[in-house]
Design a protein around this motif. Sequence first.
Motif, PDB file in Angstrom:
ATOM      1  N   TYR A 354     140.667 149.139 -32.464  1.00  0.00           N
ATOM      2  CA  TYR A 354     139.854 149.836 -31.462  1.00  0.00           C
ATOM      3  C   TYR A 354     138.404 149.408 -31.600  1.00  0.00           C
ATOM      4  N   CYS A 355     137.747 149.195 -30.488  1.00  0.00           N
ATOM      5  CA  CYS A 355     136.353 148.751 -30.526  1.00  0.00           C
ATOM      6  C   CYS A 355     135.452 149.986 -30.571  1.00  0.00           C
ATOM      7  N   THR A 356     135.102 150.387 -31.786  1.00  0.00           N
ATOM      8  CA  THR A 356     134.340 151.623 -32.017  1.00  0.00           C
ATOM      9  C   THR A 356     133.011 151.595 -31.252  1.00  0.00           C
ATOM     10  N   LEU A 357     132.621 152.749 -30.729  1.00  0.00           N
ATOM     11  CA  LEU A 357     131.307 152.829 -30.070  1.00  0.00           C
ATOM     12  C   LEU A 357     130.209 152.714 -31.125  1.00  0.00           C
ATOM     13  N   SER A 358     129.145 152.054 -30.783  1.00  0.00           N
ATOM     14  CA  SER A 358     128.002 151.982 -31.699  1.00  0.00           C
ATOM     15  C   SER A 358     127.071 153.163 -31.416  1.00  0.00           C
ATOM     16  N   PHE A 359     126.230 153.500 -32.400  1.00  0.00           N
ATOM     17  CA  PHE A 359     125.321 154.629 -32.142  1.00  0.00           C
ATOM     18  C   PHE A 359     124.335 154.286 -31.029  1.00  0.00           C
ATOM     19  N   GLU A 360     124.033 152.997 -30.891  1.00  0.00           N
ATOM     20  CA  GLU A 360     123.133 152.596 -29.804  1.00  0.00           C
ATOM     21  C   GLU A 360     123.761 152.903 -28.446  1.00  0.00           C
ATOM     22  N   GLU A 361     125.056 152.588 -28.317  1.00  0.00           N
ATOM     23  CA  GLU A 361     125.745 152.865 -27.051  1.00  0.00           C
ATOM     24  C   GLU A 361     125.779 154.366 -26.773  1.00  0.00           C
ATOM     25  N   VAL A 362     125.998 155.147 -27.826  1.00  0.00           N
ATOM     26  CA  VAL A 362     126.120 156.594 -27.622  1.00  0.00           C
ATOM     27  C   VAL A 362     124.756 157.207 -27.277  1.00  0.00           C
ATOM     28  N   PHE A 363     123.704 156.667 -27.860  1.00  0.00           N
ATOM     29  CA  PHE A 363     122.342 157.086 -27.488  1.00  0.00           C
ATOM     30  C   PHE A 363     122.141 156.853 -25.986  1.00  0.00           C
ATOM     31  N   ARG A 364     122.603 155.713 -25.514  1.00  0.00           N
ATOM     32  CA  ARG A 364     122.456 155.425 -24.075  1.00  0.00           C
ATOM     33  C   ARG A 364     123.274 156.406 -23.236  1.00  0.00           C
ATOM     34  N   LEU A 365     124.492 156.735 -23.716  1.00  0.00           N
ATOM     35  CA  LEU A 365     125.319 157.679 -22.938  1.00  0.00           C
ATOM     36  C   LEU A 365     124.628 159.037 -22.818  1.00  0.00           C
ATOM     37  N   ALA A 366     123.922 159.459 -23.881  1.00  0.00           N
ATOM     38  CA  ALA A 366     123.281 160.787 -23.881  1.00  0.00           C
ATOM     39  C   ALA A 366     122.044 160.843 -22.997  1.00  0.00           C
ATOM     40  N   THR A 367     121.524 159.672 -22.634  1.00  0.00           N
ATOM     41  CA  THR A 367     120.265 159.638 -21.868  1.00  0.00           C
ATOM     42  C   THR A 367     120.495 158.954 -20.514  1.00  0.00           C
ATOM     43  N   LEU A 368     120.383 157.633 -20.500  1.00  0.00           N
ATOM     44  CA  LEU A 368     120.544 156.906 -19.236  1.00  0.00           C
ATOM     45  C   LEU A 368     121.935 157.094 -18.635  1.00  0.00           C
ATOM     46  N   GLY A 369     122.966 157.090 -19.495  1.00  0.00           N
ATOM     47  CA  GLY A 369     124.343 157.246 -19.004  1.00  0.00           C
ATOM     48  C   GLY A 369     124.524 158.567 -18.276  1.00  0.00           C
ATOM     49  N   GLY A 370     123.932 159.633 -18.846  1.00  0.00           N
ATOM     50  CA  GLY A 370     124.030 160.940 -18.201  1.00  0.00           C
ATOM     51  C   GLY A 370     123.342 160.956 -16.854  1.00  0.00           C
ATOM     52  N   SER A 371     122.181 160.313 -16.788  1.00  0.00           N
ATOM     53  CA  SER A 371     121.464 160.306 -15.506  1.00  0.00           C
ATOM     54  C   SER A 371     122.246 159.495 -14.465  1.00  0.00           C
ATOM     55  N   GLN A 372     122.905 158.438 -14.919  1.00  0.00           N
ATOM     56  CA  GLN A 372     123.738 157.657 -13.986  1.00  0.00           C
ATOM     57  C   GLN A 372     124.942 158.486 -13.534  1.00  0.00           C
ATOM     58  N   ALA A 373     125.546 159.205 -14.492  1.00  0.00           N
ATOM     59  CA  ALA A 373     126.726 160.010 -14.148  1.00  0.00           C
ATOM     60  C   ALA A 373     126.378 161.085 -13.115  1.00  0.00           C
ATOM     61  N   LEU A 374     125.141 161.567 -13.152  1.00  0.00           N
ATOM     62  CA  LEU A 374     124.720 162.598 -12.190  1.00  0.00           C
ATOM     63  C   LEU A 374     123.998 161.984 -10.980  1.00  0.00           C
ATOM     64  N   SER A 375     124.037 160.663 -10.872  1.00  0.00           N
ATOM     65  CA  SER A 375     123.338 159.952  -9.777  1.00  0.00           C
ATOM     66  C   SER A 375     121.865 160.351  -9.716  1.00  0.00           C
ATOM     67  N   MET A 376     121.244 160.460 -10.872  1.00  0.00           N
ATOM     68  CA  MET A 376     119.823 160.811 -10.942  1.00  0.00           C
ATOM     69  C   MET A 376     119.034 159.710 -11.620  1.00  0.00           C
ATOM     70  N   ASP A 377     119.656 158.541 -11.822  1.00  0.00           N
ATOM     71  CA  ASP A 377     118.984 157.507 -12.599  1.00  0.00           C
ATOM     72  C   ASP A 377     117.878 156.819 -11.816  1.00  0.00           C
ATOM     73  N   ASP A 378     117.716 157.179 -10.538  1.00  0.00           N
ATOM     74  CA  ASP A 378     116.551 156.625  -9.836  1.00  0.00           C
ATOM     75  C   ASP A 378     115.271 157.344 -10.259  1.00  0.00           C
ATOM     76  N   HIS A 379     115.384 158.532 -10.866  1.00  0.00           N
ATOM     77  CA  HIS A 379     114.150 159.210 -11.270  1.00  0.00           C
ATOM     78  C   HIS A 379     114.119 159.755 -12.692  1.00  0.00           C
ATOM     79  N   THR A 380     115.201 159.589 -13.470  1.00  0.00           N
ATOM     80  CA  THR A 380     115.143 160.012 -14.867  1.00  0.00           C
ATOM     81  C   THR A 380     116.123 159.175 -15.686  1.00  0.00           C
ATOM     82  N   GLY A 381     116.104 159.340 -17.026  1.00  0.00           N
ATOM     83  CA  GLY A 381     117.079 158.659 -17.879  1.00  0.00           C
ATOM     84  C   GLY A 381     116.490 157.648 -18.836  1.00  0.00           C
ATOM     85  N   ASN A 382     115.353 157.045 -18.476  1.00  0.00           N
ATOM     86  CA  ASN A 382     114.690 156.126 -19.421  1.00  0.00           C
ATOM     87  C   ASN A 382     113.221 155.959 -19.025  1.00  0.00           C
ATOM     88  N   PHE A 383     112.528 155.121 -19.783  1.00  0.00           N
ATOM     89  CA  PHE A 383     111.088 154.953 -19.548  1.00  0.00           C
ATOM     90  C   PHE A 383     110.843 153.738 -18.668  1.00  0.00           C
TER      91      PHE A 383
END
Length: 433
Positions: A354-383
């Motif tokens: 199994y290709c284990t998730l890296s902590f870097e990937e999970v950090f992205r899921l908690a921030t940018l990934g969440g904003s993408q999942a909520l279709s809000m990445d045009d105004h939040t999720g990263n700098f």
Amino acid sequence: MASSQGSSPAIAHVYRGTFVHSTPHTALQILEDALLGVDTEGKIAFIGKGEELNKLSQSCGFSPSEVIQLAQHEFFMPGMVDTHIHAPQYSYAGTALDLPLLQWLNTYTFPVESRFKDLEFARSVYTQVVKRTLRNGTTTACYFATIHTDASLLLGKITNDFGQRALVGKVCMDINNAVKHYKETSEESQEETCRWYPLVKPVVTPRFALSCSADLLEQLGAIAKNNNLHIQSHISETIEEVNVVKKLFPDSESYTDVYLKHNLLTDKTVMAHGCHLTDEELALFRETGASLSHCPNSNISLCSGMLNVRNVLNHKVKLGLGTDVAGGYSASMLDAVRRTLDTSKVLTIQEPDYCTLSFEEVFRLATLGGSQALSMDDHTGNFEVGKDFDALRVNVAAPEGPIDLVQVDEPKVCDDRNIVEVYVAGRKVVPFE
Ligand code: GUN
Ligand code: FE
């Protein structure tokens, strides 16, 4: 701080120090000695290098003496996005985790949620959950409330008062055989949905296929479509639930197909869990642009299953993380990060290839990934320049934190106590005023 240059808003604050965030191409990008300017509208006006201070201060119109310098052991990261949390269930978080999902709903959840008809009770719990999640670094939350419209509006008001970015869902359910007074008729649910959605940042919320008649699902799909609204629900959380859905909707090819047929799978849909989705169903998520909220604490606590996040990502389905309070016992997104890694490692123990998730990937899921999942990445999720400044100031050596100062230069295990300031759209929302 400075006068406006041309037509762009003036710079309100400039921060200098380390910034950590994700981009679509880089899971974890560390910008050392960076300068970030926030304008009077709370948007990121520029990002540059510390050495460019003089040039930037002239071109952007701020005084170098007003720059806020982060300490050596501090950094900014984007605010975290909780893509799935039940605000009323915060009242019993950490208890009642001894039954599987369907019995858990009947025994604990529905009786508690029915109490939110009482607005004072709702006010007290909703104030606590909003304050707690903000302190834990959740700058954006996608909430389930209850079937009660006025209490759901109150939740919207409380998030607004405290400055949390939130989608708020009035729960819709016209089937409840266990707690019979905790449901609406299909007509009431539709009428109340139409009364509630213009007044908050709404997310149309059929609880799940077992709580909604086909008529209600269809009407909610139409309301969402006609008004271009977000949608949230639960899907394929447990095997038992999947089997009941099969029996109740014999004409549908899958659980996903039930939602698809009722126009509930769109590019503004977020579905919680999905532990038992097939590859064919994931392909439907990809085609429609619908996303998944991975809630690992809940999935383990209720013994529901383990989502294969790698497979979801390989299918190019958008995915964020959720706490799923109170199926998940923690209202902390840092907990969701850790459980996501744990679940991925358990899958690796079971299947060494199994290709284990890296902590870097999970950090992205908690921030940018969440904003993408909520279709809000045009105004939040990263700098990114132009986005709102939703940010956490993290102090690795915070006095109340779990790390001893002598270890500051050693490997670090931070927790919510290390989040010393929280910003939403440039406004400091933690510490509370
Ligand atoms: N499925 C339907 N309702 C719920 C809920 O409140 N929590 C969880 N975890 N799953 C659900
Ligand atoms: Fe849930």
